[in-house]
Design an enzyme around this catalytic site. Structure first.
Site, PDB file in Angstrom:
ATOM      1  N   HIS A  86       8.197  -1.686  -4.567  1.00 50.29           N
ATOM      2  CA  HIS A  86       6.718  -1.709  -3.864  1.00 50.29           C
ATOM      3  C   HIS A  86       5.751  -1.762  -4.823  1.00 50.29           C
ATOM      4  O   HIS A  86       4.811  -2.458  -4.898  1.00 50.29           O
ATOM      5  CB  HIS A  86       6.658  -0.778  -2.849  1.00 50.29           C
ATOM      6  CG  HIS A  86       5.569  -1.083  -1.796  1.00 50.29           C
ATOM      7  ND1 HIS A  86       4.638  -0.409  -1.697  1.00 50.29           N
ATOM      8  CD2 HIS A  86       5.680  -1.803  -0.820  1.00 50.29           C
ATOM      9  CE1 HIS A  86       3.679  -0.878  -0.862  1.00 50.29           C
ATOM     10  NE2 HIS A  86       4.529  -1.859  -0.317  1.00 50.29           N
ATOM     11  N   HIS A 105       0.265  -8.228  -0.571  1.00 45.82           N
ATOM     12  CA  HIS A 105      -0.447  -7.879   0.648  1.00 45.82           C
ATOM     13  C   HIS A 105      -1.600  -8.669   0.976  1.00 45.82           C
ATOM     14  O   HIS A 105      -2.008  -9.209   0.026  1.00 45.82           O
ATOM     15  CB  HIS A 105      -0.922  -6.101   0.579  1.00 45.82           C
ATOM     16  CG  HIS A 105       0.500  -5.226   0.228  1.00 45.82           C
ATOM     17  ND1 HIS A 105       0.972  -4.944  -1.076  1.00 45.82           N
ATOM     18  CD2 HIS A 105       0.960  -4.799   1.226  1.00 45.82           C
ATOM     19  CE1 HIS A 105       1.776  -4.236  -0.700  1.00 45.82           C
ATOM     20  NE2 HIS A 105       2.200  -4.104   0.495  1.00 45.82           N
ATOM     21  N   HIS A 122       7.956  -8.017   3.200  1.00 41.81           N
ATOM     22  CA  HIS A 122       8.515  -6.579   3.665  1.00 41.81           C
ATOM     23  C   HIS A 122       9.979  -6.852   4.553  1.00 41.81           C
ATOM     24  O   HIS A 122      10.555  -5.978   4.483  1.00 41.81           O
ATOM     25  CB  HIS A 122       7.504  -5.815   4.332  1.00 41.81           C
ATOM     26  CG  HIS A 122       6.382  -5.322   3.472  1.00 41.81           C
ATOM     27  ND1 HIS A 122       5.172  -6.125   3.233  1.00 41.81           N
ATOM     28  CD2 HIS A 122       6.154  -4.238   3.019  1.00 41.81           C
ATOM     29  CE1 HIS A 122       4.480  -5.662   2.496  1.00 41.81           C
ATOM     30  NE2 HIS A 122       4.979  -4.538   2.137  1.00 41.81           N
ATOM     31  N   HIS A 131      -0.905  -1.144  10.518  1.00 42.81           N
ATOM     32  CA  HIS A 131      -0.051  -0.641   9.194  1.00 42.81           C
ATOM     33  C   HIS A 131      -1.174   0.030   8.105  1.00 42.81           C
ATOM     34  O   HIS A 131      -0.379   1.160   7.645  1.00 42.81           O
ATOM     35  CB  HIS A 131       0.342  -2.295   8.688  1.00 42.81           C
ATOM     36  CG  HIS A 131       0.475  -2.068   7.103  1.00 42.81           C
ATOM     37  ND1 HIS A 131      -0.314  -2.309   6.296  1.00 42.81           N
ATOM     38  CD2 HIS A 131       1.636  -1.337   6.811  1.00 42.81           C
ATOM     39  CE1 HIS A 131       0.261  -2.346   4.986  1.00 42.81           C
ATOM     40  NE2 HIS A 131       1.603  -1.627   5.413  1.00 42.81           N
ATOM     41  N   HIS A 178       7.639   0.644   7.993  1.00 40.92           N
ATOM     42  CA  HIS A 178       7.675  -0.851   7.682  1.00 40.92           C
ATOM     43  C   HIS A 178       8.827  -1.822   8.675  1.00 40.92           C
ATOM     44  O   HIS A 178       8.550  -2.626   9.134  1.00 40.92           O
ATOM     45  CB  HIS A 178       7.834  -1.326   6.479  1.00 40.92           C
ATOM     46  CG  HIS A 178       6.598  -1.509   5.848  1.00 40.92           C
ATOM     47  ND1 HIS A 178       5.821  -2.688   5.731  1.00 40.92           N
ATOM     48  CD2 HIS A 178       5.789  -0.584   5.286  1.00 40.92           C
ATOM     49  CE1 HIS A 178       4.567  -2.744   5.263  1.00 40.92           C
ATOM     50  NE2 HIS A 178       4.727  -1.165   4.760  1.00 40.92           N
ATOM     51  N   PHE A 185      -0.391   2.202  -2.588  1.00 42.10           N
ATOM     52  CA  PHE A 185       0.847   1.468  -2.532  1.00 42.10           C
ATOM     53  C   PHE A 185       1.669   1.709  -3.648  1.00 42.10           C
ATOM     54  O   PHE A 185       2.889   1.408  -3.536  1.00 42.10           O
ATOM     55  CB  PHE A 185       0.231   0.040  -2.646  1.00 42.10           C
ATOM     56  CG  PHE A 185      -0.294  -0.652  -1.327  1.00 42.10           C
ATOM     57  CD1 PHE A 185       0.124  -0.411  -0.194  1.00 42.10           C
ATOM     58  CD2 PHE A 185      -1.190  -1.678  -1.405  1.00 42.10           C
ATOM     59  CE1 PHE A 185      -0.083  -0.922   1.032  1.00 42.10           C
ATOM     60  CE2 PHE A 185      -1.449  -2.258  -0.009  1.00 42.10           C
ATOM     61  CZ  PHE A 185      -1.227  -1.668   1.082  1.00 42.10           C
ATOM     62  N   HIS A 217      -0.217   4.392   6.899  1.00 44.34           N
ATOM     63  CA  HIS A 217       0.096   4.690   5.577  1.00 44.34           C
ATOM     64  C   HIS A 217      -0.916   5.877   5.161  1.00 44.34           C
ATOM     65  O   HIS A 217      -0.607   6.974   4.738  1.00 44.34           O
ATOM     66  CB  HIS A 217      -0.466   3.653   4.528  1.00 44.34           C
ATOM     67  CG  HIS A 217       0.705   2.662   4.372  1.00 44.34           C
ATOM     68  ND1 HIS A 217       1.503   3.015   3.311  1.00 44.34           N
ATOM     69  CD2 HIS A 217       0.975   1.592   4.542  1.00 44.34           C
ATOM     70  CE1 HIS A 217       2.356   1.848   3.205  1.00 44.34           C
ATOM     71  NE2 HIS A 217       2.125   0.938   4.090  1.00 44.34           N
TER      72      HIS A 217
HETATM   73 CU1  C2O Z   1       3.947  -3.169   1.210  1.00 43.10          CU
HETATM   74 CU2  C2O Z   1       2.794  -1.017   3.989  1.00 43.10          CU
HETATM   75  O1  C2O Z   1       2.857  -1.868   2.409  1.00 43.10           O
END
Ligand code: C2O
Length: 606
Positions: free
Chosen positions: A186, A207, A216, A338, A372, A359, A342
């Site tokens: 990632h 992203h 993803h 999303h 995810h 990230f 995070h």
């Molecule tokens: Cu690659 Cu939730 O991010």
């Protein structure tokens, strides 16, 4: 879009139809053949096109970049060259646009990522691959792997999953299947460890564009296959954090036992169960009752999965092709929930909201993969909600490619086109309720009364003009901005609305992308500053979110992007179909001094 040229047989520096040679970086792997050259000759022009670019200031020089000592205006080549699957497409004005899919990153070219100072000298590049093969999907298994909701799994599943994660964590860090390496994937793809092939000055970023969902999906696919192979169970499927249903709106219990390998101590301690998750988290406490929060969350899900998902790019994100300097804008769900999930999970005591809230570190938390999996499930579900909800057919999307390591520690190249059907990938999602499908927001009653009583256009106009005026952009978003935006078309028929979505397009410049940035958009809201408490209402249109991360190449002066929300359904909810304009309120919620609004307009998109 037809592919107009085939893989290169020569790297001779051929000039392309009026484009000066110096536009082509020498490292580019591909040039148009002379034949194609001739075909395009009269039509290709350099006067193109970053859609999200600063059209108000086309001559500005700070967009210039330096390639091979030749100053060029990056905006003029659109997006480029240097690909196996280059294509040309015609714009509405007859202009040709050269384009190509993002190339498979070259592992040997992986360099230091740009990570925060406290990350030390983290190297997130994968072990060097000696050979990379094109991934061949295994035949679809007789029974699909069924990904379960994390809050509903039984003990047997929990033990199996826990064992698989411990085995993965026990692998030496040099093993590409190890948890450390999985987490680094990632970081490498998000923090500039890879530059774009043929564009050494540009980051490859997965992203904030149409690469988000397919990247993803592949990432989780191999993560799951590795876990399955470590416990010798090819039927093993990873769990999903079912945050779109009431009972799933907490950190799933199995991840919160400090003795479990699923635990991560670098999370917000205030957000342990039974705290209800805030899908629209602003980075600071917002404490409505649990009931209120759940209802906010469900309405938000409706907005993102239905109202803001009526075209492919509204849902999957904007096109991002080889040579693109800026990420062009993520889809509805990528922005919210999303992003907020995070940051809600990350630890505010850490310098950068580690682990989940940044990230580079997000995938060190086992909960990342469950988060995810649910994001991926939203893509899976979206395609079932309407026959209009279809994947892109654009070759530059289908042919974009990535590299991962499979369960045999073999480096493999995968393409977007091969991940669109989860059945072909051998998995599906356990079928559970979608309570948000009925959570369409109601307008605030006072507004409806005003609307239905003030029938005459004069009265409606008078009301609008007392509540807001047209603001001149660009303008920093450090306090709420209210502006009137004209609607190029109104009073459309049902058919017209189905054919074309009315879209609010906001050009955004994020000055510091290493900070959490979030702003909310409201339409025709009566309040000077729309309150978060009343989010469950038709006026709430959506939220722009930047999850903290860094870039290495090309974007040191800030990050330009676009944010879009769908207006067709929302305007119906507000009874504003016949209005000439809408009042747009932009409300900064996090990272107040980090955003400049460049423009706000309405476009129509199919
Ligand atoms: Cu690659 Cu939730 O991010």
């Amino acid at each position: 879009m037809a592919s107009l040229y085939s893989p290169p047989t020569t790297t001779t520096n051929t000039s392309v139809a009026g484009l000066p040679c110096h536009l082509f970086p020498k490292t580019s792997q591909l040039f148009l053949s002379k034949d194609i050259n001739r075909r395009l000759k009269s039509k290709i022009t350099c006067k193109v096109i970053m859609k999200n670019d600063d059209s108000q200031n086309p001559k500005t020089t700070n967009n210039d970049i330096n390639i091979n000592n030749n100053k060029i205006d990056r905006r003029n080549i659109l997006i480029g060259l240097g690909g196996m699957y280059g294509t040309a497409t015609t714009l509405g004005d007859g202009t040709f646009l050269l384009a190509a899919p993002m190339q498979t990153p070259v592992p040997s070219a992986c360099g230091p990522a740009d990570v925060p100072p406290n990350a030390g000298n983290l190297n997130c590049c994968p072990p060097l691959a000696t050979n990379i093969v094109d991934y061949v999907l295994p035949p679809t298994p007789p029974t699909l792997r069924v990904r379960p909701p994390a809050h509903l799994v039984d003990d047997q599943y929990r033990q199996k999953f826990t064992r698989a994660i411990s085995l993965m964590k026990a692998l030496p860090a040099s093993d590409p299947r190890s948890f450390t390496q999985q987490a680094n994937v990632h970081c490498a793809y998000c923090n500039g460890a890879y530059s774009q092939v043929g564009f050494p000055n540009l980051d490859l970023q997965v992203h904030n564009s149409w690469l988000f969902f397919p990247f993803h999906r592949w990432y989780l696919y191999f993560f799951e296959k590795i876990l399955g192979s470590l416990i010798n169970d090819p039927t093993f499927a990873i769990p999903f954090w079912n945050w779109d249903t009431s009972a799933g709106m907490r950190m799933p219990a199995m991840y919160t036992d400090p003795n479990s390998p699923l635990y991560d101590s670098i999370r917000d301690p205030a957000h342990r169960p039974p705290k209800v998750l805030d899908l629209n988290f602003d980075g600071d406490a917002n404490d409505p009752s649990d009931q209120q929060m759940i209802s906010n969350n469900l309405t938000l899900m409706y907005r993102q999965m239905v109202t803001n998902a009526r075209t492919t790019s509204l849902f999957l994100g904007q096109p991002y092709r080889a040579g693109a300097r800026f990420t062009p804008g993520g889809g509805s769900v990528e922005n919210t929930p999303h992003g907020p999930v995070h940051v809600w999970t990350g630890d505010p005591r850490q310098p950068n909201f580690e682990d989940m809230g940044n990230f580079y570190s997000a995938a060190r938390d086992p909960l990342f993969y469950a988060h995810h999996a649910n994001v991926d499930r939203m893509w899976f579900i979206w395609k079932t909600l309407s026959t209009n909800n279809r994947d892109f057919t654009d070759a530059d999307w289908l042919n974009a490619s990535f590299i991962f390591y499979d369960e045999n520690a073999q480096a493999v190249r995968v393409r977007v086109r091969d991940c669109l059907d989860t059945t072909r990938l051998g998995f599906t999602y356990q079928n559970v309720d979608l309570p948000w499908r009925n959570a369409r927001p109601a307008p605030r009653t006072s507004r409806v009364r005003v609307r239905s009583v003030t029938q005459t256009p004069e009265a409606a106009t008078a009301m609008e003009s007392t509540t807001s005026t047209v603001v001149n952009f660009p303008k920093p978003l450090n306090k709420t901005i209210r502006t009137n935006v004209g609607r190029p078309k109104k009073t459309r028929s049902k058919k017209e609305k189905e054919e074309e979505e009315e879209v609010l397009v906001i050009d955004v410049e994020v000055k510091r992308h290493d900070k959490y940035v979030k702003f909310d958009v409201y339409i025709n809201d009566e309040d000077e500053i729309p309150s978060k408490k009343f989010q469950v209402k038709a006026e709430y249109a959506g939220s722009f979110v930047n999850v903290p991360h860094k870039h290495k190449h090309g974007e040191e002066h800030g990050h330009k992007t676009t944010f879009r929300v769908g207006l067709t359904e929302l305007i119906e909810e507000l009874g504003a179909d016949d209005d000439d304009s809408v009042t747009v309120s932009l409300v900064p919620r996090a990272g107040k001094n980090n955003v400049i609004i460049k423009s706000v307009k309405i476009e129509f998109a199919s």
